[in-house]
Write a protein that holds these residues in place. Sequence first.
Motif, PDB file in Angstrom:
ATOM      1  N   ARG A  64       0.819  -1.206   0.000  1.00  0.00           N
ATOM      2  CA  ARG A  64       0.000   0.000   0.000  1.00  0.00           C
ATOM      3  C   ARG A  64       0.860   1.266   0.000  1.00  0.00           C
ATOM      4  O   ARG A  64       0.421   2.315  -0.463  1.00  0.00           O
ATOM      5  CB  ARG A  64      -0.910   0.005   1.218  1.00  0.00           C
ATOM      6  N   ASP A  65       2.052   1.170   0.539  1.00  0.00           N
ATOM      7  CA  ASP A  65       2.971   2.303   0.583  1.00  0.00           C
ATOM      8  C   ASP A  65       4.378   1.785   0.278  1.00  0.00           C
ATOM      9  O   ASP A  65       4.666   0.592   0.462  1.00  0.00           O
ATOM     10  CB  ASP A  65       2.946   2.977   1.961  1.00  0.00           C
ATOM     11  N   PRO A  66       5.265   2.664  -0.189  1.00  0.00           N
ATOM     12  CA  PRO A  66       6.638   2.220  -0.442  1.00  0.00           C
ATOM     13  C   PRO A  66       7.299   1.734   0.852  1.00  0.00           C
ATOM     14  O   PRO A  66       7.021   2.243   1.937  1.00  0.00           O
ATOM     15  CB  PRO A  66       7.328   3.492  -0.975  1.00  0.00           C
ATOM     16  N   GLY A  67       8.153   0.740   0.717  1.00  0.00           N
ATOM     17  CA  GLY A  67       8.838   0.221   1.901  1.00  0.00           C
ATOM     18  C   GLY A  67       9.815  -0.873   1.539  1.00  0.00           C
ATOM     19  O   GLY A  67       9.888  -1.331   0.395  1.00  0.00           O
ATOM     20  N   THR A  68      10.581  -1.294   2.548  1.00  0.00           N
ATOM     21  CA  THR A  68      11.564  -2.373   2.399  1.00  0.00           C
ATOM     22  C   THR A  68      11.068  -3.595   3.153  1.00  0.00           C
ATOM     23  O   THR A  68      10.727  -3.502   4.344  1.00  0.00           O
ATOM     24  CB  THR A  68      12.927  -1.945   2.945  1.00  0.00           C
ATOM     25  N   VAL A  69      10.996  -4.737   2.470  1.00  0.00           N
ATOM     26  CA  VAL A  69      10.495  -5.961   3.090  1.00  0.00           C
ATOM     27  C   VAL A  69      11.477  -6.431   4.160  1.00  0.00           C
ATOM     28  O   VAL A  69      12.659  -6.645   3.890  1.00  0.00           O
ATOM     29  CB  VAL A  69      10.290  -7.066   2.037  1.00  0.00           C
ATOM     30  N   MET A  70      10.977  -6.564   5.373  1.00  0.00           N
ATOM     31  CA  MET A  70      11.812  -6.981   6.488  1.00  0.00           C
ATOM     32  C   MET A  70      11.615  -8.461   6.837  1.00  0.00           C
ATOM     33  O   MET A  70      12.559  -9.159   7.179  1.00  0.00           O
ATOM     34  CB  MET A  70      11.519  -6.123   7.722  1.00  0.00           C
ATOM     35  N   SER A  71      10.365  -8.947   6.707  1.00  0.00           N
ATOM     36  CA  SER A  71      10.087 -10.348   7.054  1.00  0.00           C
ATOM     37  C   SER A  71       8.952 -10.870   6.183  1.00  0.00           C
ATOM     38  O   SER A  71       8.039 -10.122   5.814  1.00  0.00           O
ATOM     39  CB  SER A  71       9.701 -10.485   8.533  1.00  0.00           C
ATOM     40  N   LEU A  72       9.036 -12.168   5.859  1.00  0.00           N
ATOM     41  CA  LEU A  72       7.976 -12.879   5.143  1.00  0.00           C
ATOM     42  C   LEU A  72       7.506 -14.033   6.017  1.00  0.00           C
ATOM     43  O   LEU A  72       8.326 -14.772   6.564  1.00  0.00           O
ATOM     44  CB  LEU A  72       8.472 -13.400   3.799  1.00  0.00           C
ATOM     45  N   TYR A  73       6.180 -14.193   6.118  1.00  0.00           N
ATOM     46  CA  TYR A  73       5.627 -15.212   6.995  1.00  0.00           C
ATOM     47  C   TYR A  73       4.789 -16.237   6.247  1.00  0.00           C
ATOM     48  O   TYR A  73       4.090 -17.035   6.872  1.00  0.00           O
ATOM     49  CB  TYR A  73       4.785 -14.552   8.085  1.00  0.00           C
ATOM     50  N   ALA A  74       4.832 -16.223   4.912  1.00  0.00           N
ATOM     51  CA  ALA A  74       4.060 -17.190   4.129  1.00  0.00           C
ATOM     52  C   ALA A  74       4.765 -17.432   2.805  1.00  0.00           C
ATOM     53  O   ALA A  74       5.449 -16.545   2.282  1.00  0.00           O
ATOM     54  CB  ALA A  74       2.632 -16.696   3.889  1.00  0.00           C
ATOM     55  N   ASP A  75       4.602 -18.647   2.267  1.00  0.00           N
ATOM     56  CA  ASP A  75       5.218 -19.010   0.997  1.00  0.00           C
ATOM     57  C   ASP A  75       4.178 -19.697   0.122  1.00  0.00           C
ATOM     58  O   ASP A  75       3.072 -20.019   0.565  1.00  0.00           O
ATOM     59  CB  ASP A  75       6.413 -19.934   1.240  1.00  0.00           C
ATOM     60  N   ASN A  76       4.547 -19.939  -1.125  1.00  0.00           N
ATOM     61  CA  ASN A  76       3.636 -20.574  -2.073  1.00  0.00           C
ATOM     62  C   ASN A  76       3.127 -21.913  -1.540  1.00  0.00           C
ATOM     63  O   ASN A  76       3.876 -22.671  -0.907  1.00  0.00           O
ATOM     64  CB  ASN A  76       4.336 -20.791  -3.414  1.00  0.00           C
ATOM     65  N   THR A  77       1.873 -22.201  -1.798  1.00  0.00           N
ATOM     66  CA  THR A  77       1.142 -23.419  -1.432  1.00  0.00           C
ATOM     67  C   THR A  77       0.861 -23.507   0.066  1.00  0.00           C
ATOM     68  O   THR A  77       0.290 -24.499   0.516  1.00  0.00           O
ATOM     69  CB  THR A  77       1.882 -24.704  -1.879  1.00  0.00           C
ATOM     70  N   GLN A  78       1.223 -22.505   0.824  1.00  0.00           N
ATOM     71  CA  GLN A  78       0.965 -22.538   2.264  1.00  0.00           C
ATOM     72  C   GLN A  78      -0.458 -22.059   2.554  1.00  0.00           C
ATOM     73  O   GLN A  78      -0.913 -21.060   2.012  1.00  0.00           O
ATOM     74  CB  GLN A  78       1.971 -21.660   3.002  1.00  0.00           C
ATOM     75  N   THR A  79      -1.156 -22.784   3.415  1.00  0.00           N
ATOM     76  CA  THR A  79      -2.508 -22.401   3.804  1.00  0.00           C
ATOM     77  C   THR A  79      -2.444 -21.329   4.883  1.00  0.00           C
ATOM     78  O   THR A  79      -1.691 -21.456   5.857  1.00  0.00           O
ATOM     79  CB  THR A  79      -3.287 -23.612   4.330  1.00  0.00           C
ATOM     80  N   VAL A  80      -3.223 -20.265   4.708  1.00  0.00           N
ATOM     81  CA  VAL A  80      -3.234 -19.167   5.675  1.00  0.00           C
ATOM     82  C   VAL A  80      -4.676 -18.900   6.094  1.00  0.00           C
ATOM     83  O   VAL A  80      -5.621 -19.220   5.385  1.00  0.00           O
ATOM     84  CB  VAL A  80      -2.619 -17.878   5.073  1.00  0.00           C
ATOM     85  N   ARG A  81      -4.805 -18.302   7.281  1.00  0.00           N
ATOM     86  CA  ARG A  81      -6.103 -17.929   7.809  1.00  0.00           C
ATOM     87  C   ARG A  81      -6.290 -16.429   7.710  1.00  0.00           C
ATOM     88  O   ARG A  81      -5.320 -15.667   7.679  1.00  0.00           O
ATOM     89  CB  ARG A  81      -6.218 -18.364   9.273  1.00  0.00           C
ATOM     90  N   ARG A  82      -7.529 -15.998   7.641  1.00  0.00           N
ATOM     91  CA  ARG A  82      -7.814 -14.568   7.598  1.00  0.00           C
ATOM     92  C   ARG A  82      -7.251 -13.870   8.830  1.00  0.00           C
ATOM     93  O   ARG A  82      -7.433 -14.323   9.960  1.00  0.00           O
ATOM     94  CB  ARG A  82      -9.323 -14.354   7.529  1.00  0.00           C
ATOM     95  N   GLY A  83      -6.539 -12.760   8.604  1.00  0.00           N
ATOM     96  CA  GLY A  83      -5.914 -12.022   9.692  1.00  0.00           C
ATOM     97  C   GLY A  83      -4.500 -12.468  10.017  1.00  0.00           C
ATOM     98  O   GLY A  83      -3.847 -11.869  10.875  1.00  0.00           O
ATOM     99  N   GLN A  84      -4.011 -13.504   9.339  1.00  0.00           N
ATOM    100  CA  GLN A  84      -2.655 -13.985   9.587  1.00  0.00           C
ATOM    101  C   GLN A  84      -1.636 -13.047   8.949  1.00  0.00           C
ATOM    102  O   GLN A  84      -1.813 -12.579   7.835  1.00  0.00           O
ATOM    103  CB  GLN A  84      -2.492 -15.395   9.034  1.00  0.00           C
ATOM    104  N   LEU A  85      -0.538 -12.743   9.671  1.00  0.00           N
ATOM    105  CA  LEU A  85       0.500 -11.842   9.170  1.00  0.00           C
ATOM    106  C   LEU A  85       1.231 -12.499   8.006  1.00  0.00           C
ATOM    107  O   LEU A  85       1.680 -13.641   8.098  1.00  0.00           O
ATOM    108  CB  LEU A  85       1.487 -11.504  10.293  1.00  0.00           C
ATOM    109  N   ARG A 224       3.880 -15.896  -5.122  1.00  0.00           N
ATOM    110  CA  ARG A 224       4.726 -15.029  -4.295  1.00  0.00           C
ATOM    111  C   ARG A 224       5.942 -14.602  -5.108  1.00  0.00           C
ATOM    112  O   ARG A 224       6.711 -15.430  -5.587  1.00  0.00           O
ATOM    113  CB  ARG A 224       5.190 -15.744  -3.027  1.00  0.00           C
ATOM    114  N   THR A 225       6.117 -13.300  -5.253  1.00  0.00           N
ATOM    115  CA  THR A 225       7.221 -12.761  -6.054  1.00  0.00           C
ATOM    116  C   THR A 225       8.173 -11.914  -5.232  1.00  0.00           C
ATOM    117  O   THR A 225       9.243 -11.552  -5.718  1.00  0.00           O
ATOM    118  CB  THR A 225       6.675 -11.911  -7.204  1.00  0.00           C
ATOM    119  N   VAL A 226       7.811 -11.569  -4.004  1.00  0.00           N
ATOM    120  CA  VAL A 226       8.616 -10.653  -3.200  1.00  0.00           C
ATOM    121  C   VAL A 226       9.667 -11.432  -2.411  1.00  0.00           C
ATOM    122  O   VAL A 226       9.477 -12.610  -2.086  1.00  0.00           O
ATOM    123  CB  VAL A 226       7.707  -9.840  -2.253  1.00  0.00           C
TER     124      VAL A 226
END
Length: 270
Positions: A64-85, A224-226
């Motif tokens: 939504r705004d410019p920034g530097t990615v500090m951490s990733l908490y999900a990868d391709n094919t991973q199941t996530v829940r609504r509200g998960q970081l 996931r491309t980032v």
Amino acid sequence: MKYPYEKESATDAQNNRRKWLSILGAVVVVGVIIYGLYWLLYARHFVSTDDAYVGGDIVSITGRDPGTVMSLYADNTQTVRRGQLLVEFDPSKPQAAFEAAKADLARAVRNTRTNFSKVDQYRAQLSAARVNLAQAEEDYRRRSTAGNAVSREELNHARDAVTGAQAGLKAAQSGLAQAEASVQNTSVSTNPDVLASIAALRSAAITLSHMKLYAPVNGVVAQRTVQVGQQVTAGMPLMAVVPLGTVWVDANFKEGQLEDMRIGQPVTVT
């Protein structure tokens, strides 16, 4: 003696072949009849295709705004829940902007309160100026009626005092008008400068909240491309979440198969 025996054996073999060919032909005919009946009574009411694939909604996760990615908490094919970081950006600059906006708001509130106090100050100055003018006019009136008891120089000083008191009154009136204009029909909470600072603080808080991206729906991460450490821009796609609860099948049928198709007909998917 052997020739008639061998001739009889060859005849038996031909008879056996004719018998099995007749049986095979009968089976084929019966199979064709059965399939014809099956198609006529049942199969012709159905169409099928294996040219199909599964489709679904794709929820794009973007910066939504410019920034530097500090951490990733999900990868391709991973199941996530609504509200998960999912992604966390470096919050240093947005945090600094947020603190600066808070300081600007405090400064605007203090300046507004100062402007309100200036109104009371100029009102007091106006009252004092009116008293000074009344005193100067009274002194001038008394000296102007004293005749020869008052020198001309003293009378001129009294007249100058009246002029000065009148100027002081006008200055106090102008200052009061200016002070009242800055706070007219407002309070500290509704003053334009304070409202502008509140809006700036709210904008800084929103930007700071965008430093963490959460999953908007339940689903599976895809595309996931980032990467960690990557500098992203506003609106840049980072990954996608595919909600498996809203998938469908896109089936491609031939034109001739569509003649008797209607919305709402039952479908079997294998």
